[in-house]
Design an enzyme around this catalytic site. Sequence first.
Site: not given
Length: 420
Positions: A90, A144, A164, A194, A244
């Site tokens: 990440r 995700n 989500c 998102h 987002y």
Amino acid sequence: MKLAVVGGGSTYTPELVDGFARLRDTLPVEELVLVDPAAERLELVGGLARRIFAKQGHPGRIVTTDDVAAGVEGADAVLLQLRVGGQAARNQDETWPLECGCVGQETTGAGGLAKAMRTVPVVLDIAEQVRRSAPDAWIIDFTNPVGIVTRALLQAGHRAVGLCNVAIGFQRKFAQLLDVLPEQVHLDHVGLNHLTWERGVRLGGPNGEDLLPKLLAEHGDSIADDLHMPRQIVDRLGVVPSYYLRYFYAHDEVVRELGTKPSRAAQVAAMEKELLEMYGDPALDEKPALLAKRGGAFYSEAAVALASSLLRNTGDVQVVNTYNNGTLPFLADDAVIEVPATVDATGATPLPVPPLEPLFAGLVANVTAYEDLALEAALRGGRDRVFAALLAHPLIGQYEYAEGLTDRLIAHNREHFAWA
């Protein structure tokens, strides 16, 4: 009822376990299996999970294992919450895109593509094991990027629904501002995972009075602050975009901000280290306050509600990720959208959605086209497919950027790609 959580060694898991304990009348779990290859983390998380159940008087049994097939055998539902490559991967997703002047984020842009390409093959392998060991189980995907992963599962014929926590977070926020129970608040939530907007906030159900104008008039500053967007932009949109959307509406500003501070992954990694130390304390028998800063707020409530609807055939309305099937007529039926849906033992059926305004529909169509190409790259690999997905993404869209990002994505993820 047996539930399995793949990625059960996550520091998120005590949030989920706390929800199972508190909401056991809604979802009577008799056996909860936490599956994770990281033995040390799993032992710490499993120990705290058992103490949470014991403190709250939950009679269910908690089992830990690193064997997916054994863990999911006979399960009624399997929750996926894994992170391929961990926080280290990440951190890369959030940093190397910045070298090209593009946003670095784990689900959006080039970083989101990298995560999808690492994740989809692993999730599909797990799903095949679920198919063999628990053919009637529902798969609830919290991994995700949820939209792309859920589409991969559905296209492979799995019984899957994506989940989500953005919608439930808004529901709780608006209920607090209106001083009503969360269950009274219905959201006109629409878009892709998102990439969503709240076009209405209704009391009592889909046909209730829309209080969104009242919320924006009386609490617009608070709402805008939570989104890190100017109040005047929210007012001009006339809707509440998800956080987002800031990556799209203020891309260059976000890139400048990200270049001046540690990545979110670095912050989370530090938090996880502290959380795991807490989880090792045999006196700890509840989720610590620090966990709220880790992310995933209200995840447990959303997961319990979804699993209950699927397994108990309740027909409740919940915001989920599922096939479009004509809901947004400008998208293909097999696109995966995030909207309110009726959920029962047959799966999720989206409620009708009023025509989406061009300002929002154009972005949804663009990102859906990117997701088509992203899934193709995740399933089949190849530099050309990576380049095509990046070029199609509205946050990239220039061949020079796409070339540079393609090289970096492959270089940073070579160990995860059999074709590289």
